[in-house]
Design a protein around this motif. Structure first.
Motif, mmCIF file in Angstrom:
data_model
loop_
_atom_site.group_PDB
_atom_site.id
_atom_site.type_symbol
_atom_site.label_atom_id
_atom_site.label_comp_id
_atom_site.label_asym_id
_atom_site.label_seq_id
_atom_site.Cartn_x
_atom_site.Cartn_y
_atom_site.Cartn_z
ATOM 1 N N UNK A 114 0.845 -1.188 0.000
ATOM 2 C CA UNK A 114 0.000 0.000 0.000
ATOM 3 C C UNK A 114 0.887 1.247 0.000
ATOM 4 N N UNK A 115 0.333 2.319 -0.554
ATOM 5 C CA UNK A 115 1.033 3.596 -0.508
ATOM 6 C C UNK A 115 0.020 4.724 -0.707
ATOM 7 N N UNK A 116 0.458 5.948 -0.416
ATOM 8 C CA UNK A 116 -0.355 7.116 -0.729
ATOM 9 C C UNK A 116 -0.984 7.828 0.445
ATOM 10 N N UNK A 117 -0.828 7.336 1.646
ATOM 11 C CA UNK A 117 -1.394 8.023 2.794
ATOM 12 C C UNK A 117 -0.648 9.314 3.092
ATOM 13 N N UNK A 155 -5.780 3.104 6.874
ATOM 14 C CA UNK A 155 -6.465 2.477 5.752
ATOM 15 C C UNK A 155 -5.750 1.191 5.369
ATOM 16 N N UNK A 156 -6.532 0.117 5.261
ATOM 17 C CA UNK A 156 -5.983 -1.195 4.948
ATOM 18 C C UNK A 156 -6.543 -1.703 3.630
ATOM 19 N N UNK A 157 -5.670 -2.199 2.808
ATOM 20 C CA UNK A 157 -6.078 -2.865 1.575
ATOM 21 C C UNK A 157 -6.233 -4.349 1.865
ATOM 22 N N UNK A 158 -7.299 -4.941 1.318
ATOM 23 C CA UNK A 158 -7.522 -6.369 1.467
ATOM 24 C C UNK A 158 -7.796 -7.008 0.119
ATOM 25 N N UNK A 159 -7.454 -8.260 0.001
ATOM 26 C CA UNK A 159 -7.697 -8.999 -1.235
ATOM 27 C C UNK A 159 -8.316 -10.337 -0.879
ATOM 28 N N UNK A 160 -9.461 -10.637 -1.511
ATOM 29 C CA UNK A 160 -10.163 -11.896 -1.263
ATOM 30 C C UNK A 160 -10.168 -12.699 -2.554
ATOM 31 N N UNK A 161 -9.804 -13.964 -2.440
ATOM 32 C CA UNK A 161 -9.684 -14.800 -3.626
ATOM 33 C C UNK A 161 -11.038 -14.977 -4.305
ATOM 34 N N UNK A 205 -0.356 -3.787 5.458
ATOM 35 C CA UNK A 205 0.025 -3.312 6.788
ATOM 36 C C UNK A 205 -0.646 -1.989 7.150
ATOM 37 N N UNK A 206 -1.262 -1.357 6.171
ATOM 38 C CA UNK A 206 -1.991 -0.121 6.430
ATOM 39 C C UNK A 206 -1.190 1.116 6.067
ATOM 40 N N UNK A 207 -1.932 2.171 5.728
ATOM 41 C CA UNK A 207 -1.331 3.473 5.460
ATOM 42 C C UNK A 207 -2.184 4.530 6.158
ATOM 43 N N UNK A 208 -1.532 5.433 6.860
ATOM 44 C CA UNK A 208 -2.241 6.401 7.693
ATOM 45 C C UNK A 208 -2.745 7.574 6.863
ATOM 46 N N UNK A 209 -3.995 7.933 7.092
ATOM 47 C CA UNK A 209 -4.596 9.131 6.503
ATOM 48 C C UNK A 209 -5.060 10.012 7.651
ATOM 49 N N UNK A 210 -4.580 11.258 7.663
ATOM 50 C CA UNK A 210 -4.946 12.204 8.707
ATOM 51 C C UNK A 210 -5.510 13.458 8.059
ATOM 52 N N UNK A 249 -4.718 9.977 -2.895
ATOM 53 C CA UNK A 249 -4.966 8.757 -3.652
ATOM 54 C C UNK A 249 -4.128 7.639 -3.057
ATOM 55 N N UNK A 250 -4.796 6.577 -2.666
ATOM 56 C CA UNK A 250 -4.123 5.404 -2.131
ATOM 57 C C UNK A 250 -3.942 4.373 -3.238
ATOM 58 N N UNK A 251 -2.858 3.637 -3.139
ATOM 59 C CA UNK A 251 -2.578 2.580 -4.093
ATOM 60 C C UNK A 251 -2.353 1.273 -3.360
ATOM 61 N N UNK A 252 -2.687 0.198 -4.011
ATOM 62 C CA UNK A 252 -2.528 -1.125 -3.405
ATOM 63 C C UNK A 252 -2.309 -2.122 -4.531
#
Length: 120
Positions: free
Chosen positions: A6-9, A93-99, A113-118, A19-22
């Motif tokens: 993840x990135x972009x927080x 913010x956490x990105x998740x992926x479900x099969x 692992x999460x990215x912080x947005x404040x 804009x967050x990326x995952x």
């Protein structure tokens, strides 16, 4: 060891955008439904948005009309464009992926692992 990246927080003022990326590393035989969740300070993790394999999008009521989830540059990758941010959007913010589909070697899910947005 495959991991969601993840990135972009960051920190922005109310009304601003981020804009967050995952992305999962390329797993050609595995297809995932990509999601975003968030966890405000002292609260439980809650659903934010989901990108279905067929391209349909789902949003929590609290972000509908302000956030947009979209396909990333590779398979099993997404962006979350967040506009008109409010202080109540402050969270990890956490990105998740479900099969969705794939072979026996595909893991059922991944979490970043999460990215912080404040938002102030």
């Amino acid at each position: 060891h495959v991991q969601l990246v993840e990135s972009g927080g960051g920190s922005v003022e109310a009304g601003g955008s981020l804009r967050l990326s995952c992305a999962l590393p390329e797993l050609s035989e595995c297809t995932y439904v990509m999601t975003w969740h968030r966890q405000p300070p002292g609260k439980e993790r809650v659903f934010v948005s989901r990108l279905e394999v067929n391209g349909n999008t789902v949003y929590a009521d609290s972000v509908e009309g302000r956030f947009t989830i979209s396909q990333g540059n590779t398979k099993n990758a997404v962006f979350l464009q967040m506009n008109d941010l409010k202080p109540e959007d402050t969270a990890m913010y956490y990105c998740g992926a479900y099969l969705h589909s794939g072979g026996l070697t595909c893991r059922p899910n991944y979490w970043g692992l999460g990215t912080q947005v404040t938002v102030s």
